[in-house]
Scaffold this motif. Structure first.
Motif, PDB file in Angstrom:
ATOM      1  N   UNK A   1     163.121  19.072  56.199  1.00 37.98           N
ATOM      2  CA  UNK A   1     161.932  18.583  56.887  1.00 37.98           C
ATOM      3  C   UNK A   1     161.456  19.545  57.974  1.00 37.98           C
ATOM      4  N   UNK A   2     160.143  19.539  58.169  1.00 36.73           N
ATOM      5  CA  UNK A   2     159.561  20.212  59.304  1.00 36.73           C
ATOM      6  C   UNK A   2     159.626  19.326  60.530  1.00 36.73           C
TER       7      UNK A   2
ATOM      8  N   UNK B   1     160.346   5.593  56.766  1.00 35.93           N
ATOM      9  CA  UNK B   1     159.848   6.793  56.088  1.00 35.93           C
ATOM     10  C   UNK B   1     159.314   6.423  54.715  1.00 35.93           C
TER      11      UNK B   1
ATOM     12  N   UNK C   1     154.193   9.447  62.614  1.00 39.34           N
ATOM     13  CA  UNK C   1     154.709  10.803  62.519  1.00 39.34           C
ATOM     14  C   UNK C   1     154.579  11.226  61.059  1.00 39.34           C
TER      15      UNK C   1
ATOM     16  N   UNK D   1     156.094   8.343  58.750  1.00 35.10           N
ATOM     17  CA  UNK D   1     157.147   7.571  59.398  1.00 35.10           C
ATOM     18  C   UNK D   1     156.563   6.725  60.514  1.00 35.10           C
TER      19      UNK D   1
ATOM     20  N   UNK E   1     157.023   7.804  51.289  1.00 32.74           N
ATOM     21  CA  UNK E   1     156.558   8.957  50.530  1.00 32.74           C
ATOM     22  C   UNK E   1     155.049   8.883  50.299  1.00 32.74           C
TER      23      UNK E   1
ATOM     24  N   UNK F   1     155.542  12.773  53.971  1.00 34.29           N
ATOM     25  CA  UNK F   1     156.000  11.431  54.297  1.00 34.29           C
ATOM     26  C   UNK F   1     155.312  10.949  55.569  1.00 34.29           C
TER      27      UNK F   1
ATOM     28  N   UNK G   1     165.872  18.467  50.206  1.00 35.72           N
ATOM     29  CA  UNK G   1     164.613  18.611  50.929  1.00 35.72           C
ATOM     30  C   UNK G   1     164.909  18.859  52.403  1.00 35.72           C
TER      31      UNK G   1
ATOM     32  N   UNK H   1     155.459  13.869  58.266  1.00 34.05           N
ATOM     33  CA  UNK H   1     156.491  14.867  58.014  1.00 34.05           C
ATOM     34  C   UNK H   1     156.272  15.527  56.671  1.00 34.05           C
TER      35      UNK H   1
ATOM     36  N   UNK I   1     156.701  17.987  49.865  1.00 33.95           N
ATOM     37  CA  UNK I   1     156.500  16.543  49.875  1.00 33.95           C
ATOM     38  C   UNK I   1     156.031  16.128  51.258  1.00 33.95           C
TER      39      UNK I   1
END
Lengths: 113, 114
Positions: free
Chosen positions: A104-105, A43, A88, A37, A45, A35, A102, A90, A33
Motif C-alpha cells: 500500500x501507498x 477497507x 482515506x 477506508x 475494494x 481501496x 499487495x 489507498x 488496486x
C-alpha cells in the motif's frame, strides 16, 4: 526500491465537486488496486487495473472511476462528491495482481464539506 | 455472514507475551491470505502472507492456515509496545473476478502494555 507513492496526501473538497487522485506503483509492478477506508465500512475494494485495463471493480457507484497509464501509474476520479465520500483512499501495487502480495501507498485523506 | 471476520478485540497483552489474532473466511475458493498491520493514521503494512495449510514463521510472527476450517491466525511472540496497532486479515479468492481484490476483515486492535 521506492515504495508506492500517492498524491496529494490531503485534500478538502466541497460537495458536488470532483477530485482526481494519483498513484505511482513500485517499479516493475503492473497491477494497481484502489481501496476506500472509512471507520464504519473498513477497507473496501474499488477497482483494479493491469496493463491499462480495468480487470475488476467493486460495488461502488459510477461516480468512482479510474484509469492506468502505460507506465503503470494510475489515477482515480470521483465526480459529484458527497459527504459520504470522505475517507482515506489507498492504492496498492502488486506484480501481476494474481495471488501475489499487495503493497500500500500512504493514502490520500479526502474530506468533503 | 461477513466474508472475513476477525476476533473483535480490542486485545490487550503484557509486554513479552504471545498475542493471538484470529480470522475466519466464508469463501472456500480463497487461495491467498495476508496479515497487515496498520498504525493509527498510517496505511496498512504487509507483515505476512500464507498460501498453504500449516505454519509460516517470520521472526516473531507466525501465520497459521487451515483451509478445511477456513481459518487463519497470526501469533506474535515476545510482544513489544511497538506492536500496538490494528491488525487486518485479508483474503484473496481465485478466478477472474478476484483480480487485484483483497477482502479485509474489520481489524483487531492490539495493545501491548509495558
Amino acid at each position: 526500491k521506492a515504495g508506492v507513492t500517492q498524491t496529494p496526501r490531503y485534500l478538502i473538497k466541497t460537495r458536488g465537486q470532483q477530485v482526481t487522485l494519483s498513484c505511482s506503483p513500485i517499479s516493475g509492478h503492473r497491477s494497481v488496486s484502489w481501496y476506500q477506508q472509512t471507520p464504519g465500512q473498513g477497507l473496501q475494494f474499488l477497482f483494479e487495473y493491469f496493463s491499462e485495463t480495468q480487470r475488476n471493480k467493486g460495488n461502488f457507484p459510477g461516480r468512482f472511476s479510474g484509469r492506468q497509464f502505460s507506465n503503470s501509474r494510475s489515477e482515480m476520479n470521483v465526480s459529484t462528491l458527497e459527504l459520504g465520500d470522505s475517507a482515506l483512499y489507498l492504492c496498492a501495487s502488486s506484480s501481476r495482481g494474481g495471488r501475489d502480495e499487495q503493497y500500500f501507498g500512504p493514502g490520500t485523506r479526502l474530506t468533503v464539506t | 455472514q461477513k466474508e472475513v471476520e476477525q476476533n473483535s478485540g480490542p486485545l490487550s497483552v503484557p509486554e513479552g507475551a504471545i498475542a493471538s489474532l484470529n480470522c475466519t473466511y466464508s469463501d472456500r475458493v480463497s487461495q491467498s491470505f495476508f496479515w497487515y498491520r496498520q498504525y493509527s493514521g498510517k496505511s496498512p503494512e504487509l507483515i505476512m502472507s500464507i498460501y498453504s495449510n500449516g505454519d509460516k514463521e517470520d521472526g516473531r510472527f507466525t501465520a497459521q492456515l487451515n483451509k478445511a476450517s477456513q481459518y487463519v491466525s497470526l501469533l506474535i511472540r515476545d510482544s513489544q509496545p511497538s506492536d500496538s496497532a490494528t491488525y487486518l486479515c485479508a483474503v484473496k479468492a481465485s478466478g477472474g473476478t478476484s483480480y487485484g481484490k483483497l477482502t479485509f476483515g474489520q481489524g483487531t486492535i492490539l495493545t501491548v502494555h509495558p
